[in-house]
Write a protein that holds these residues in place. Structure first.
Motif, mmCIF file in Angstrom:
data_model
loop_
_atom_site.group_PDB
_atom_site.id
_atom_site.type_symbol
_atom_site.label_atom_id
_atom_site.label_comp_id
_atom_site.label_asym_id
_atom_site.label_seq_id
_atom_site.Cartn_x
_atom_site.Cartn_y
_atom_site.Cartn_z
ATOM 1 N N ILE A 1 3.948 -10.087 12.707
ATOM 2 C CA ILE A 1 4.053 -9.337 13.961
ATOM 3 C C ILE A 1 2.712 -9.463 14.679
ATOM 4 C CG2 ILE A 1 4.454 -7.079 15.016
ATOM 5 C CD1 ILE A 1 5.876 -6.267 12.378
ATOM 6 N N PRO A 2 2.703 -9.848 15.942
ATOM 7 C CA PRO A 2 1.434 -9.945 16.673
ATOM 8 C C PRO A 2 0.709 -8.597 16.720
ATOM 9 C CG PRO A 2 3.215 -10.963 17.917
ATOM 10 C CD PRO A 2 3.842 -10.240 16.767
ATOM 11 N N CYS A 3 -0.618 -8.660 16.894
ATOM 12 C CA CYS A 3 -1.386 -7.410 16.932
ATOM 13 C C CYS A 3 -2.469 -7.439 17.992
ATOM 14 C CB CYS A 3 -1.975 -7.100 15.566
ATOM 15 S SG CYS A 3 -3.247 -8.233 14.993
ATOM 16 N N VAL A 4 -2.854 -6.232 18.392
ATOM 17 C CA VAL A 4 -3.970 -5.996 19.300
ATOM 18 C C VAL A 4 -4.920 -5.060 18.575
ATOM 19 C CG1 VAL A 4 -4.692 -4.994 21.506
ATOM 20 C CG2 VAL A 4 -2.558 -6.329 21.372
ATOM 21 N N LEU A 5 -6.176 -5.451 18.483
ATOM 22 C CA LEU A 5 -7.177 -4.682 17.743
ATOM 23 C C LEU A 5 -8.200 -4.093 18.706
ATOM 24 C CD1 LEU A 5 -7.819 -7.391 14.993
ATOM 25 C CD2 LEU A 5 -6.101 -5.566 14.983
ATOM 26 N N LEU A 6 -8.532 -2.824 18.505
ATOM 27 C CA LEU A 6 -9.496 -2.116 19.347
ATOM 28 C C LEU A 6 -10.649 -1.641 18.466
ATOM 29 C CD1 LEU A 6 -6.826 0.116 21.127
ATOM 30 C CD2 LEU A 6 -7.727 -2.084 21.942
ATOM 31 N N ASN A 7 -11.825 -2.213 18.656
ATOM 32 C CA ASN A 7 -12.978 -1.889 17.804
ATOM 33 C C ASN A 7 -12.538 -1.755 16.342
ATOM 34 O OD1 ASN A 7 -14.487 -1.852 20.138
ATOM 35 N ND2 ASN A 7 -15.301 0.193 19.854
ATOM 36 N N PRO A 8 -11.963 -2.818 15.779
ATOM 37 C CA PRO A 8 -11.399 -2.705 14.430
ATOM 38 C C PRO A 8 -12.454 -2.650 13.335
ATOM 39 C CG PRO A 8 -11.321 -4.977 15.143
ATOM 40 C CD PRO A 8 -11.820 -4.171 16.326
ATOM 41 N N SER A 9 -12.187 -1.832 12.340
ATOM 42 C CA SER A 9 -13.017 -1.755 11.139
ATOM 43 C C SER A 9 -12.364 -2.670 10.099
ATOM 44 C CB SER A 9 -13.071 -0.312 10.633
ATOM 45 O OG SER A 9 -13.799 -0.252 9.437
ATOM 46 N N LEU A 10 -12.805 -3.903 10.032
ATOM 47 C CA LEU A 10 -12.141 -4.900 9.191
ATOM 48 C C LEU A 10 -12.729 -5.007 7.787
ATOM 49 C CD1 LEU A 10 -11.626 -7.730 11.828
ATOM 50 C CD2 LEU A 10 -10.121 -5.812 11.236
ATOM 51 N N PHE A 11 -13.843 -4.334 7.546
ATOM 52 C CA PHE A 11 -14.497 -4.402 6.246
ATOM 53 C C PHE A 11 -14.774 -2.997 5.703
ATOM 54 C CE2 PHE A 11 -16.242 -7.761 9.128
ATOM 55 C CZ PHE A 11 -15.427 -8.795 8.692
ATOM 56 N N PRO A 12 -13.722 -2.152 5.575
ATOM 57 C CA PRO A 12 -13.934 -0.750 5.170
ATOM 58 C C PRO A 12 -14.413 -0.631 3.725
ATOM 59 C CG PRO A 12 -11.601 -1.251 5.203
ATOM 60 C CD PRO A 12 -12.300 -2.459 5.752
ATOM 61 N N LYS A 13 -15.114 0.435 3.456
ATOM 62 C CA LYS A 13 -15.667 0.672 2.124
ATOM 63 C C LYS A 13 -15.097 1.968 1.540
ATOM 64 C CE LYS A 13 -20.001 -1.840 2.914
ATOM 65 N NZ LYS A 13 -19.403 -3.056 3.110
ATOM 66 N N TYR A 14 -13.777 2.060 1.501
ATOM 67 C CA TYR A 14 -13.097 3.226 0.940
ATOM 68 C C TYR A 14 -12.340 2.791 -0.308
ATOM 69 C CZ TYR A 14 -13.954 4.701 5.734
ATOM 70 O OH TYR A 14 -14.543 4.969 6.939
ATOM 71 N N ASP A 15 -12.039 3.727 -1.196
ATOM 72 C CA ASP A 15 -11.320 3.413 -2.427
ATOM 73 C C ASP A 15 -10.031 2.666 -2.144
ATOM 74 O OD1 ASP A 15 -13.208 4.566 -4.057
ATOM 75 O OD2 ASP A 15 -12.126 6.451 -4.331
ATOM 76 N N GLY A 16 -9.848 1.543 -2.831
ATOM 77 C CA GLY A 16 -8.629 0.767 -2.714
ATOM 78 C C GLY A 16 -8.638 -0.258 -1.598
#
Length: 160
Positions: A74-89
């Motif tokens: 599915i196509p997407c639109v990203l707004l200031n995306p956090s692509l490298f999060p540091k949360y559990d899992g």
């Protein structure tokens, strides 16, 4: 129909969601309380039920929008995306996931101090259609640009 993924500690009452002019849906999700697997399952159920034609995500919601875009085609639109999060899992999104996403449009305000905006811009620009604004902040200062990016996505999809 747009399925909107809000950011961490946000909700479906965010001004970013309210700004979108097209038919849309957003479920309020407590990412950290639910945990990665439950959020993953919830978003799969929402996609199956709503059958969106585009996913739009802000911040951690941008992570989910790109992840589900790659998994569900599915196509997407990203707004200031956090692509490298540091949360559990959570693991950083990979270049392979970005390659599998069918169409990615992104809007990044380079004044964002919450995410590494320049690094994310570099990561995305090899495969995505990225629009940047030299100023701004993490919560999107120039919300009027959101519809411009979404409409650019729909025009691009129509042409191709």
């Amino acid at each position: 129909m747009i399925l909107f993924f809000h950011g961490l500690n946000s909700s479906n009452n965010t001004n970013k969601f309210a700004t979108i002019d097209r038919k849309k849906y957003c479920e309020t999700v407590d990412y950290l309380e639910l945990g990665y697997d439950a959020v993953n399952n919830l978003y799969d159920e929402l996609i199956d039920g709503i059958k969106p034609d585009v996913l739009v995500g802000h911040s951690l919601g941008g992570y989910w929008a790109l992840k589900k875009s790659a998994e569900r085609n599915i196509p997407c639109v990203l707004l200031n995306p956090s692509l490298f999060p540091k949360y559990d899992g959570y693991t950083a999104l990979s270049e392979q996931e970005l390659q599998r996403a069918p169409a990615v449009h992104a809007y990044i305000e380079l004044g964002d101090k919450v995410i590494p905006a320049v690094l994310i811009n570099e990561f995305l620009k090899a495969r995505a259609h990225v629009t940047t604004h030299y100023a701004g902040h993490h919560r999107i200062e120039y919300v009027e640009n959101i519809n411009k990016i979404i409409e650019r996505h729909y025009a691009y999809e129509y042409i191709h």
